[in-house]
Design an enzyme around this catalytic site. Structure first.
Site, short mmCIF file in Angstrom:
data_model
loop_
_atom_site.label_atom_id
_atom_site.label_comp_id
_atom_site.label_asym_id
_atom_site.label_seq_id
_atom_site.Cartn_x
_atom_site.Cartn_y
_atom_site.Cartn_z
N ASP A 1 73.90 57.92 108.90
CA ASP A 1 73.84 58.36 110.30
C ASP A 1 72.57 57.80 110.93
OD1 ASP A 1 71.76 59.94 109.40
OD2 ASP A 1 72.85 61.84 109.55
N HIS B 1 69.65 58.93 108.10
CA HIS B 1 69.72 59.08 106.65
C HIS B 1 70.50 57.96 105.95
CE1 HIS B 1 69.43 63.14 108.51
NE2 HIS B 1 68.40 63.19 107.69
N SER C 1 65.08 66.54 105.11
CA SER C 1 66.54 66.34 105.07
C SER C 1 66.97 65.21 104.14
CB SER C 1 67.05 66.07 106.48
OG SER C 1 66.45 64.90 107.00
#
Ligand SMILES: *[C@@H]1O[C@H](CO)[C@@H](O)[C@H](O)[C@H]1NC(C)=O
Ligand SMILES: *[C@@H]1O[C@H](CO)[C@@H](O)[C@H](O)[C@H]1NC(C)=O
Ligand SMILES: *[C@@H]1O[C@H](CO)[C@@H](O)[C@H](O)[C@H]1NC(C)=O
Length: 368
Positions: free
Chosen positions: A332, A335, A41
């Site tokens: 967040d 990340h 991600s």
């Protein structure tokens, strides 16, 4: 005096003009013909949008600072590889594999998938995704398409691929969404930290060798960042929510150390290979240690999220993020923000320190 000031502004204007035209012409001519990306991600740019998983970011406020808005990127703006693509002079971002076909594959593709790991089972707690084995298979399919575009001429195809940049950043999920998720996975009881690092590295060695067999020569391999210090971990730490989880930090270091050795070995034994090891543990630590210098004010909380450190639950659909994203390292629970990604990308591209990019930086990798 007035004339001097006038001359100064004329010069400033001229230099500004020269600079902008220079960047424009550079942008039209990338330094390498192509860029292929493998990862999780941290660099996924939309491959998970169409699949059944919790590891998705195709909702607001993800992309709040990205010109095209929400795309599936797991941050507020550009990812690390978006910025790297710009530093390499690409006029456009490298598209997600899920959406790129035919001749466009000549420029590159991004195979990364949120929740992906080196091991196939990693990330299954979040749902479906493309683990590294599948990403490498997808690159194999890409090479078949390219071979047809090169009319079956392996020699020119391999000469072409040898100039491309390959980026591989995996491992974080093999710890966060596997080894340290003991409710869902049994690896923690099966392997000591060192044995687990060795098992991961053995798989990774095969996967990277397969990329080499398929034609990759200039390969950037990224270590696992300081994931014992991300808001998600800080929030889980009982008592003091500004202390890193040292067990995770120490365990990660075993993997990173072995990965660097693997890169050194690849450079010795794989003919024509130029591997670069990026120590993202060191560079992510540098962001925290020198936060003030970089203009960060918040180093231990996500800009968007729920609960302690904004790290207990990740940023939810339509949630209001923090006002000034440039003051936060983390977007967040997991990340980095775009600003942190810019710093990390520039560091790996230009750094003169072997502590961040070993044995050479990306700018030098392009030139060899
Ligand atoms: C090109 O390489 C592929 C894959 O290694 C192989 O199957 C094929 O026979 C080669 N073609 C030629 C013309 O050598
Ligand atoms: C929490 O940890 C930080 C960093 O290690 C330390 O500076 C701080 O004093 C600690 N706070 C408490 C309440 O223990
Ligand atoms: C991991 O976390 C500890 C404790 O917060 C931190 O002080 C340390 O720098 C990290 N470990 C290493 C080896 O960098």
């Amino acid at each position: 005096m007035g004339e001097l000031i006038y001359e100064f502004f004329m010069l400033a204007y001229l230099c500004f003009f020269l600079l902008t035209t220079k960047t424009l012409s550079q942008q039209q001519e990338p330094q390498v013909p192509c860029f292929y990306i493998f990862g999780d991600s941290l660099v996924d740019n939309g491959n998970n949008n169409g699949i059944l998983t919790l590891a998705r970011a195709n909702y607001m406020p993800y992309g709040v600072d990205f010109p095209q808005g929400t795309t599936g990127r797991f941050t507020n703006g550009r990812t690390y590889v978006d910025i790297l693509a710009q530093l390499l002079g690409f006029p456009n971002y490298i598209p997600p594999y899920a959406r790129v076909r035919g001749r466009a594959l000549l420029r590159g593709a991004n195979y990364a998938s949120g929740a992906a790991g080196i091991r196939d089972e990693t990330g299954n707690n979040l749902g479906d995704h493309m683990p590294l084995n599948q990403q490498v298979e997808n690159f194999g399919r890409t090479v078949e398409v390219l071979r047809r575009l090169f009319r079956g001429n392996n020699y020119t195809l391999n000469a072409y691929l040898s100039k491309c940049i390959f980026y591989s950043g995996l491992g974080s999920n093999d710890y966060l969404n596997n080894y340290f998720m003991t409710d869902f996975y049994s690896t923690h009881s099966q392997y000591t930290p060192q044995a687990y690092a060795n098992a991961l590295l053995q798989d990774y060695c095969k996967q990277l060798s397969e990329l080499y067999n398929l034609g990759a020569r200039k390969v950037i391999v990224t270590a696992v960042g300081q994931i014992g210090c991300i808001p998600y971990q800080l929030a889980r730490y009982d008592g003091n929510s500004s202390r890193c989880n040292e067990e995770i930090n120490d365990t990660i270091l075993l993997f990173n150390l072995g990965l660097k050795k693997l890169v050194i070995r690849f450079n010795k034994v794989l003919q024509g290979a130029k591997f670069v090891f990026l120590d993202s543990f060191e560079s992510s630590k540098d962001l925290v240690v020198n936060a003030k210098t970089y203009g960060f004010e918040v180093v231990d909380k996500g800009c968007c999220g729920v609960g302690r450190n904004n790290g207990q639950i990740t940023c939810l659909p339509l949630q209001q993020p923090c006002e000034d994203r440039s003051k936060y390292i983390f977007w967040d629970a997991f990340h980095p923000t775009e600003v942190a990604n810019i710093l990390l990308a520039k560091k790996s591209y230009y750094s003169k320190s072997k502590a961040f990019a070993y044995p050479i930086n990306i700018q030098q990798l392009v030139a060899v």
